[in-house]
Design an enzyme around this catalytic site. Structure first.
Site, short mmCIF file in Angstrom:
data_model
loop_
_atom_site.label_atom_id
_atom_site.label_comp_id
_atom_site.label_asym_id
_atom_site.label_seq_id
_atom_site.Cartn_x
_atom_site.Cartn_y
_atom_site.Cartn_z
N CYS A 15 51.37 -0.65 44.50
CA CYS A 15 50.55 -1.47 45.38
C CYS A 15 50.92 -1.27 46.84
CB CYS A 15 50.73 -2.94 45.01
SG CYS A 15 52.44 -3.42 44.95
N GLU A 60 49.09 -11.66 44.87
CA GLU A 60 49.54 -10.35 45.38
C GLU A 60 48.47 -9.36 44.98
OE1 GLU A 60 52.18 -9.75 47.08
OE2 GLU A 60 53.18 -11.68 46.86
P1 NAP Z 1 43.79 -6.54 37.24
O1 NAP Z 1 42.80 -5.84 36.42
O2 NAP Z 1 43.32 -7.43 38.31
O3 NAP Z 1 44.72 -7.35 36.19
C1 NAP Z 1 45.87 -8.02 36.63
C2 NAP Z 1 46.28 -9.02 35.59
O4 NAP Z 1 45.30 -10.05 35.50
C3 NAP Z 1 46.40 -8.45 34.17
O5 NAP Z 1 47.53 -9.01 33.56
C4 NAP Z 1 45.13 -8.92 33.51
O6 NAP Z 1 45.25 -9.02 32.11
C5 NAP Z 1 45.03 -10.29 34.12
N1 NAP Z 1 43.73 -10.92 33.97
C6 NAP Z 1 42.51 -10.36 34.04
N2 NAP Z 1 41.57 -11.29 33.83
C7 NAP Z 1 42.21 -12.46 33.59
C8 NAP Z 1 41.81 -13.80 33.26
N3 NAP Z 1 40.52 -14.13 33.14
N4 NAP Z 1 42.73 -14.73 33.10
C9 NAP Z 1 44.05 -14.43 33.21
N5 NAP Z 1 44.51 -13.19 33.49
C10 NAP Z 1 43.60 -12.22 33.69
O7 NAP Z 1 44.81 -5.54 37.94
P2 NAP Z 1 45.53 -4.26 37.31
O8 NAP Z 1 44.46 -3.25 37.06
O9 NAP Z 1 46.45 -4.65 36.21
O10 NAP Z 1 46.46 -3.82 38.53
C11 NAP Z 1 46.07 -2.91 39.52
C12 NAP Z 1 45.88 -3.58 40.84
O11 NAP Z 1 46.97 -4.44 41.13
C13 NAP Z 1 45.82 -2.59 41.98
O12 NAP Z 1 44.69 -2.83 42.75
C14 NAP Z 1 47.09 -2.86 42.79
O13 NAP Z 1 46.98 -2.65 44.17
C15 NAP Z 1 47.38 -4.28 42.48
N6 NAP Z 1 48.80 -4.54 42.57
C16 NAP Z 1 49.26 -5.35 43.56
C17 NAP Z 1 50.62 -5.61 43.66
C18 NAP Z 1 51.17 -6.52 44.73
O14 NAP Z 1 52.33 -6.88 44.63
N7 NAP Z 1 50.42 -6.90 45.72
C19 NAP Z 1 51.50 -5.03 42.74
C20 NAP Z 1 51.00 -4.21 41.75
C21 NAP Z 1 49.64 -3.97 41.68
P3 NAP Z 1 44.72 -7.85 31.13
O15 NAP Z 1 45.48 -6.65 31.46
O16 NAP Z 1 45.01 -8.40 29.80
O17 NAP Z 1 43.26 -7.71 31.42
#
Ligand code: NAP
Length: 518
Positions: free
Chosen positions: A294, A255
């Site tokens: 999102c 997602e």
């Molecule tokens: P992100 O930086 O991609 O992080 C998402 C998750 O991935 C976090 O829990 C992060 O952990 C984890 N992660 C990062 N590197 C990883 C690795 N190597 N192994 C395992 N897990 C890892 O996204 P975000 O900044 O939290 O969220 C914002 C984005 O999410 C926005 O672009 C938004 O559009 C999108 N979003 C989409 C939806 C949907 O349903 N489509 C819903 C909400 C948000 P850490 O925090 O510990 O780094």
């Protein structure tokens, strides 16, 4: 304060320095999260064997009762969660409700669904195909829960809803959850899981929580596991191409971010209820979670003739915005969750300004702490959206909306699809032909389409709000994932198997399952 991990039925603390969780209003540190040295591989094995066996032994109705018990614990402790959502996520009361009550409502929805599924543990499709000349050999499909764990990696903007919507679906499918909240806002997820564990409502191994880095999760997945990821497209791509994930055979659903749009039909002129309803929805896109959803509206496709009236109406609402401390009951727009997000949103707005002009900016209050993460809400306009590319591809994860003036409906359709797949589209029109045209031409580009007309009026759940009854996810840029949607959401955690055999054998099988086509 240090957030612990709940692994192999015990709370453990990471041995590293950890990463800080901060209050986005003051910039001060409120906790640290760290999973260094935590034996994640052992925790996943424990969840697979102990938690998986416990859940598979339960009927759908019993799993539903478990979800209901979890919801009950969260309701009993709700007051403290609101405070945490304010302190760690910068949530106003309304923002906190979207996250906290959204999570509780989703658990309760799946608990209700489960009640109707009774004592069964699997699904059986109703249709049966005869495979031999004599009517003694048939095939029928069943769906059973996969014998692995559901690794759930969540984004920072929904530490409650993101956690519980994934847990609800996996639990009902009979698969134990290994949840990893985004570090920046993990405090709420941590408190909730702690309350649920302390209440003793969840069998051992059914719920595992990793606070801190999630890399060890990817290194530890095996064939029957699934990974439900929510976050940025870049992290999603990294997860799906991770060598262990790729070779293990684990399922992955993504997602990701998307540049969602709303479309005003030519009939949504100023002075009509449709126009006012569209203004209301765009105003919400600035205010709710300061635009950190999102599914939020990022682009507004508006007929050229209506553009100026619409811009003026939104601008006048923006002048009234109360921006400030989310703890203040009058605040409508809170901060982004940290300075990194603030800087990223400002940088993305600068990118959009290469193709757009700024029409309005709401004023930030005087005297803000320099470490606070507020972003002034911005209304932009792109006068030549057909030649633009940045405006269709760059997601500002904050309070920024861009108007795109379209010349005719053919162009509007192209512009709606130009984001190359998104989570949600909405359309404000009473034109029945246009409604059907949008559904037919743009359905493939979107996970959900909301139509607002005079019949629906204000009686809708909102462009951005994800309902558990409806599919959540979107094609292409949005990651191609599919979560929720009632029982459809369980598909990801279940295996469809063609069972071939005699009619008697298939009758017995059918008696053990629930007839359903997922
Ligand atoms: P992100 O930086 O991609 O992080 C998402 C998750 O991935 C976090 O829990 C992060 O952990 C984890 N992660 C990062 N590197 C990883 C690795 N190597 N192994 C395992 N897990 C890892 O996204 P975000 O900044 O939290 O969220 C914002 C984005 O999410 C926005 O672009 C938004 O559009 C999108 N979003 C989409 C939806 C949907 O349903 N489509 C819903 C909400 C948000 P850490 O925090 O510990 O780094």
């Amino acid at each position: 304060m240090r957030l612990e991990c709940f692994v192999s039925n015990a709370w453990v603390t990471g041995s590293g320095e950890g990463r800080p969780l901060i209050n986005p209003v003051t910039g001060s540190e409120i906790a640290r999260a760290d999973a260094t040295g935590v034996d994640v591989a052992a925790a996943m094995n424990y969840a697979r064997s102990i938690g998986g066996a416990a859940l598979r032994a339960m009927s759908f109705a019993q799993r539903g009762a478990l979800l209901n018990d979890i919801a009950g614990v969260l309701i009993a402790n709700r007051e403290g969660y609101e405070q945490t959502a304010c302190q760690n996520s910068g949530n106003t009361k309304t923002d906190a409700s979207v996250d906290i009550d959204g999570g509780i409502a989703t658990l309760k929805y799946y608990a209700r669904l489960a009640k109707g599924l009774g004592d069964a543990t699997c699904f059986v499709e109703e249709t049966r195909d005869q495979l031999a000349r004599d009517p003694v050999f048939f095939a029928q499909h069943v769906m059973t829960g996969r014998a692995g764990v559901a690794v759930q990696i969540n984004a920072f903007n929904f530490p409650s809803w993101g956690l519980w919507e994934k847990v609800a679906v996996a639990t009902l499918a009979g698969v134990p959850s290994v949840a990893k909240p985004a570090t920046a806002t993990a405090l709420l997820s941590y408190q909730m899981v702690k309350d649920v564990v302390d209440a003793g409502v969840v069998p051992a191994g059914v719920l595992t929580l990793i606070c801190g880095s999630g890399e060890a999760l990817l290194d530890s997945v095996t064939t029957m596991d699934s990974i439900a990821f929510t976050g940025s497209a870049a992290t999603g791509e990294m997860i799906s191409s991770h060598p262990v994930v790729r070779t293990s055979g684990a399922r992955v659903t993504i997602e990701a971010d998307s540049v969602n749009a709303t479309l005003l039909g030519p009939d949504a002129v100023a002075g009509t209820p449709l126009f006012d309803l569209a203004v209301r929805e765009v105003v919400r896109a600035f205010c709710t979670k300061a635009g950190q959803l999102c599914t939020n509206i990022r682009r507004v496709l508006v007929p050229r003739e209506i553009h100026d009236d619409f811009a003026a109406a939104v601008k006048s609402k923006m002048e009234e915005f109360v921006i400030g401390d989310p703890a203040d009951a009058t605040t409508q727009v809170g901060p982004l969750i940290n300075m990194a997000q603030r800087d990223e949103a400002e940088e993305k707005i600068s990118q959009l300004l290469r193709e757009c002009v700024e029409l309005a900016r709401a004023d930030l209050p005087e005297g803000l702490n320099e470490k606070s993460s507020f972003v002034a809400p911005r209304l932009l306009s792109c006068s030549d959206p057909a030649s633009a590319s940045i405006v269709h591809g760059v997601e500002v994860f904050g309070p920024c909306v861009t108007l795109l003036a379209y010349k005719d409906l053919d162009q509007a359709m192209c512009l709606a699809a130009a984001a190359e797949g998104s989570l949600a589209l909405s359309a404000f029109t009473n034109d029945a032909t246009l409604q059907v045209g949008i559904a037919a031409q743009l359905g493939a580009w979107h996970g959900r389409i909301l139509f607002v007309d005079d019949t629906v009026g204000r009686n809708h759940t909102g462009h951005s709000i994800v309902m558990p009854q409806c599919v959540h996810g979107g094609p292409g840029r949005a990651g191609g994932g599919e979560e929720l949607g009632g029982l459809r959401g369980l598909r990801f955690h279940m295996q469809r198997t063609a069972i071939q055999g005699s009619p008697d054998m298939l009758d017995r099988l059918q008696a053990a399952g629930v007839v359903a086509q997922l």
